[in-house]
Design a protein around this motif. Structure first.
Motif, PDB file in Angstrom:
ATOM      1  N   VAL A 262       0.735  -1.169   0.198  1.00 12.91           N
ATOM      2  CA  VAL A 262      -0.054  -0.037  -0.137  1.00 12.91           C
ATOM      3  C   VAL A 262       1.024   1.207   0.247  1.00 12.91           C
ATOM      4  N   PRO A 263       0.733   2.244  -0.809  1.00  8.94           N
ATOM      5  CA  PRO A 263       1.309   3.511  -0.852  1.00  8.94           C
ATOM      6  C   PRO A 263       1.539   4.044   0.694  1.00  8.94           C
ATOM      7  N   GLY A 264       2.473   4.496   0.960  1.00 11.72           N
ATOM      8  CA  GLY A 264       2.677   4.828   2.457  1.00 11.72           C
ATOM      9  C   GLY A 264       2.857   3.992   3.408  1.00 11.72           C
ATOM     10  N   ALA A 265       3.040   2.732   2.950  1.00 14.76           N
ATOM     11  CA  ALA A 265       2.815   1.534   4.027  1.00 14.76           C
ATOM     12  C   ALA A 265       4.360   1.650   4.921  1.00 14.76           C
ATOM     13  N   GLN A 266       5.394   1.780   4.224  1.00 12.18           N
ATOM     14  CA  GLN A 266       6.494   1.722   4.980  1.00 12.18           C
ATOM     15  C   GLN A 266       6.451   3.016   6.148  1.00 12.18           C
ATOM     16  N   THR A 267       6.037   3.892   5.826  1.00  8.65           N
ATOM     17  CA  THR A 267       5.896   5.229   6.593  1.00  8.65           C
ATOM     18  C   THR A 267       5.024   4.867   7.791  1.00  8.65           C
ATOM     19  N   LEU A 268       3.791   4.238   7.560  1.00  3.48           N
ATOM     20  CA  LEU A 268       2.785   3.908   8.438  1.00  3.48           C
ATOM     21  C   LEU A 268       3.347   2.671   9.229  1.00  3.48           C
ATOM     22  N   MET A 269       4.501   1.938   8.864  1.00  8.13           N
ATOM     23  CA  MET A 269       4.802   0.688   9.644  1.00  8.13           C
ATOM     24  C   MET A 269       6.017   1.207  10.516  1.00  8.13           C
ATOM     25  N   GLN A 270       6.804   2.236  10.158  1.00 13.08           N
ATOM     26  CA  GLN A 270       7.745   2.715  11.052  1.00 13.08           C
ATOM     27  C   GLN A 270       6.822   3.517  12.186  1.00 13.08           C
ATOM     28  N   GLY A 271       5.794   4.365  11.644  1.00 12.83           N
ATOM     29  CA  GLY A 271       5.074   5.024  12.791  1.00 12.83           C
ATOM     30  C   GLY A 271       4.553   4.275  13.737  1.00 12.83           C
ATOM     31  N   ALA A 272       4.095   3.048  13.179  1.00 17.08           N
ATOM     32  CA  ALA A 272       3.425   1.997  14.153  1.00 17.08           C
ATOM     33  C   ALA A 272       4.309   1.433  15.182  1.00 17.08           C
ATOM     34  N   TYR A 273       5.416   0.972  14.537  1.00 13.47           N
ATOM     35  CA  TYR A 273       6.657   0.583  15.607  1.00 13.47           C
ATOM     36  C   TYR A 273       7.018   1.629  16.536  1.00 13.47           C
ATOM     37  N   LEU A 274       7.149   2.866  16.039  1.00 13.86           N
ATOM     38  CA  LEU A 274       7.455   3.816  17.184  1.00 13.86           C
ATOM     39  C   LEU A 274       6.567   4.258  18.009  1.00 13.86           C
ATOM     40  N   THR A 275       5.408   4.220  17.672  1.00 16.50           N
ATOM     41  CA  THR A 275       4.130   4.582  18.330  1.00 16.50           C
ATOM     42  C   THR A 275       4.000   3.487  19.547  1.00 16.50           C
ATOM     43  N   VAL A 276       3.892   2.349  19.154  1.00 20.28           N
ATOM     44  CA  VAL A 276       3.572   1.055  19.889  1.00 20.28           C
ATOM     45  C   VAL A 276       4.841   1.148  20.961  1.00 20.28           C
ATOM     46  N   GLY A 277       5.966   1.483  20.527  1.00 17.43           N
ATOM     47  CA  GLY A 277       7.092   1.482  21.639  1.00 17.43           C
ATOM     48  C   GLY A 277       7.290   2.279  22.572  1.00 17.43           C
ATOM     49  N   LEU A 278       6.464   3.597  22.260  1.00 13.21           N
ATOM     50  CA  LEU A 278       6.460   4.561  23.332  1.00 13.21           C
ATOM     51  C   LEU A 278       5.613   3.994  24.677  1.00 13.21           C
ATOM     52  N   THR A 279       4.668   3.048  24.272  1.00 15.14           N
ATOM     53  CA  THR A 279       3.995   2.529  25.690  1.00 15.14           C
ATOM     54  C   THR A 279       5.101   1.726  26.462  1.00 15.14           C
ATOM     55  N   ARG A 280       6.159   1.593  26.088  1.00 13.63           N
ATOM     56  CA  ARG A 280       7.184   0.862  27.066  1.00 13.63           C
ATOM     57  C   ARG A 280       7.409   1.651  28.400  1.00 13.63           C
ATOM     58  N   PHE A 281       7.005   2.909  28.063  1.00 12.00           N
ATOM     59  CA  PHE A 281       7.109   3.925  29.262  1.00 12.00           C
ATOM     60  C   PHE A 281       5.947   3.956  30.344  1.00 12.00           C
ATOM     61  N   LEU A 282       5.023   3.099  30.157  1.00 11.61           N
ATOM     62  CA  LEU A 282       3.999   2.802  31.102  1.00 11.61           C
ATOM     63  C   LEU A 282       4.575   2.177  32.072  1.00 11.61           C
ATOM     64  N   PRO A 283       3.760   2.103  33.360  1.00 10.99           N
ATOM     65  CA  PRO A 283       4.198   1.148  34.280  1.00 10.99           C
ATOM     66  C   PRO A 283       4.431  -0.164  34.055  1.00 10.99           C
ATOM     67  N   GLU A 284       5.706  -0.959  34.507  1.00 10.61           N
ATOM     68  CA  GLU A 284       6.004  -2.076  34.078  1.00 10.61           C
ATOM     69  C   GLU A 284       4.745  -3.083  34.375  1.00 10.61           C
ATOM     70  N   SER A 285       4.333  -2.887  35.383  1.00  8.74           N
ATOM     71  CA  SER A 285       2.968  -4.058  35.809  1.00  8.74           C
ATOM     72  C   SER A 285       1.973  -3.978  34.737  1.00  8.74           C
ATOM     73  N   TRP A 286       1.819  -2.976  33.975  1.00  5.56           N
ATOM     74  CA  TRP A 286       0.726  -2.933  32.794  1.00  5.56           C
ATOM     75  C   TRP A 286       1.312  -3.576  31.645  1.00  5.56           C
ATOM     76  N   LEU A 287       2.290  -3.861  31.569  1.00 10.44           N
ATOM     77  CA  LEU A 287       3.065  -4.460  30.240  1.00 10.44           C
ATOM     78  C   LEU A 287       3.518  -5.998  30.473  1.00 10.44           C
ATOM     79  N   ALA A 288       3.526  -6.409  31.567  1.00 12.66           N
ATOM     80  CA  ALA A 288       4.146  -7.606  32.004  1.00 12.66           C
ATOM     81  C   ALA A 288       3.232  -8.888  31.448  1.00 12.66           C
TER      82      ALA A 288
END
Length: 515
Positions: A262-288
């Motif tokens: 899909v056009p723009g999929a590479q940008t969407l993919m990197q944005g998804a990984y970066l955005t999901v990665g930000l959730t690692r700053f949530l409390p550790e117990s939430w992500l266990a």
């Protein structure tokens, strides 16, 4: 055991060699398993969810693995259950306790030994094939490396070497012979590229994961009461996840499989990984990982934070759904008290009639017996039941083999009695027409195995505590005990009533119906 519908499963299967002794790391070196290992730090990384989908597609694109998934897996009909089981297995395999690791590896080896058959092109597949099993390990390692790269935190060479050593140790733990995975990271990348370019195919299993799974994904437990909300969210998120996954796959495979980007999929993919990665700053117990697994399959007597959160969310969802129904009332049609328990708001239940048992039998067929979701009952469906029960009950040998053989015998009985058109499988119509004849000797043997593993004190009866323990530890359900003790005959009678479709609301219902 064969997994094709036109031949009965074999009586016994020789398990592959047991897992090798865990590799011993040199003194003062980093541990290969447990909290000190590098991979262990990624288990609670939310980006791991995206990497898991990607790795599963690459696994499914391998002809042998794809055929085994298409024929035997329940990931389409029960994706949340499959995810929960994967969570628990990974926790055991990469945990700190060597005994737990070896026991889980032995269990997986027994499971894989039962996955044999032929694909649509009559090519044989075998769950113990060492090259295919090595590819599974390779996809997991490569997807973690790719996850870090796409998330803007590429691994340093030293960390990559360390991570690869951990996956080699995992490969050794599974008892597979050396040589199928390169011993050095330097040689891994040519091996990976060669398999992608020469061996992977656009298999049916890979297409299902990419283009069908997210379009039909059932609601997770927290959204069970609000199907409209889930359907709307799925309609938006499904195509995005599919596009992100396709864009993250190796270019050689996308070209070989003819996957359009899909056009723009590479940008969407990197944005998804970066955005999901930000959730690692949530409390550790939430992500266990263990907390997420509990949310996917909450235990009835759990007082943990995830269980309390889930209960609160479900309560609010139910109240919101009730409010919506009150704001948009429908005029109910006349109804019969005999059918009231099955009615839904605004929909008139059908009057009680001779056709009602048949309709309920077909519903039971779809929800419980057809574990793979292909519309037919075949040996892989009953094998999946045995696999799930053995896993939930944490059975070892010989009880696990007894359970599988009992279900294999039951499949022979069903095939012989119900397969009226001779196509090697049982349809919902064939099943509904012969419900009263389903509780044969083989199914009784399956119930006897469950009784034996529940009767831990050997008293030849199950008291109320043992009865609850069976469902809490094995099924994560808390049925109300209606008597102080359960005799062998009473236990078997209850189980047979459920498995033959004659009883609908028993403690077993949620075990095999759960998504």
């Amino acid at each position: 055991m064969t997994s094709t519908g036109d031949s009965a499963p074999t009586e016994g299967t020789t398990d592959p060699p047991g897992p090798a002794t865990d590799p011993t790391a040199p003194e003062n070196s980093d541990p290969l398993f447990g909290p000190g290992a590098l991979f262990h730090s990624f288990l609670n990384d939310p980006r791991w969810a995206l990497a898991m989908v990607r790795a599963t597609v690459l696994e499914a694109a391998h002809p042998q693995i794809g055929a085994a998934l298409a024929e035997n897996s329940t990931f389409v009909a029960h994706p949340w259950r499959r995810l929960r089981n994967t969570f628990m297995s990974v926790q055991r395999l990469f945990g700190a306790d060597a005994g737990t690791r070896q026991r889980e590896a032995a269990r997986l080896n027994r499971l894989h030994a039962r996955l044999t058959g032929t694909d649509a092109e009559q090519r044989p597949y075998d769950g113990t094939d060492p090259a295919a099993r090595a590819w599974v390990v390779a996809t997991l390692f490569e997807s973690v490396v790719t996850m870090c790269r796409l998330g803007g935190q590429p691994l340093e060479r030293q960390d990559m070497e360390r991570l690869y050593a951990e996956f080699l140790a995992f490969h050794t733990l599974m008892g597979d012979p050396p040589g199928h995975l390169p011993a050095r990271l330097h040689d891994f990348w040519p091996y990976f590229d060669r398999v992608v370019e020469e061996e992977l195919e656009n298999t049916e299993a890979a297409r299902i994961i990419l283009f069908r799974l997210f379009d039909h994904l059932p609601a997770p437990p927290v959204l069970n009461g609000v199907p409209t909300v889930w359907a709307a969210g799925r309609a938006l998120a499904g195509p995005v996840i599919g596009a992100v996954t396709v864009a993250s796959l190796p270019e050689a495979f996308r070209r070989r499989a003819g996957l359009a980007e899909v056009p723009g999929a590479q940008t969407l993919m990197q944005g998804a990984y970066l955005t999901v990665g930000l959730t690692r700053f949530l409390p550790e117990s939430w992500l266990a990982t263990e907390n997420l697994a509990e949310l996917l399959d909450p235990s009835p007597d759990s007082d943990s934070a995830p269980a309390r959160t889930l209960a609160a969310l479900q309560d609010r969802m139910k109240r919101a759904a009730a409010l919506v129904r009150l704001m948009t009332p429908a005029v109910p049609a006349p109804w019969s008290s005999a059918t009231a328990p099955d009615s839904t708001w605004g929909t008139a239940p059908e009057p009680a009639s001779a056709a009602t048992p048949r309709r309920e039998s077909e519903e039971f067929f779809r929800q419980v017996l057809d574990q793979t979701g292909d519309g037919y009952l075949e040996w892989p469906d009953l094998a999946a039941m045995a696999r799930e029960l053995a896993s939930r009950l944490d059975l070892d040998e010989p009880e696990e083999t007894r359970l599988y053989r009992a279900f294999a015998d039951w499949w022979r009985e069903l095939q012989g009695a119900l397969d009226t058109d001779g196509d090697g499988r049982v349809s919902a119509e064939e099943y509904a027409a012969a419900v009263p004849s389903l509780a044969g000797p083989a199914l009784i043997r399956a119930a006897e195995v469950l009784f034996d593993v529940t009767d831990k004190d050997g008293s030849r009866s199950i008291d109320a505590d043992e009865y609850r323990a069976l469902f809490r530890t094995g099924f994560h359900r808390d049925p109300a005990a209606t008597r102080t003790t359960y005799s062998r005959s009473a236990f078997i009678k209850d189980f047979l009533s459920f498995m033959s479709g004659r009883a609908r609301s028993t403690p077993y219902d949620a075990v095999l119906v759960d998504p």
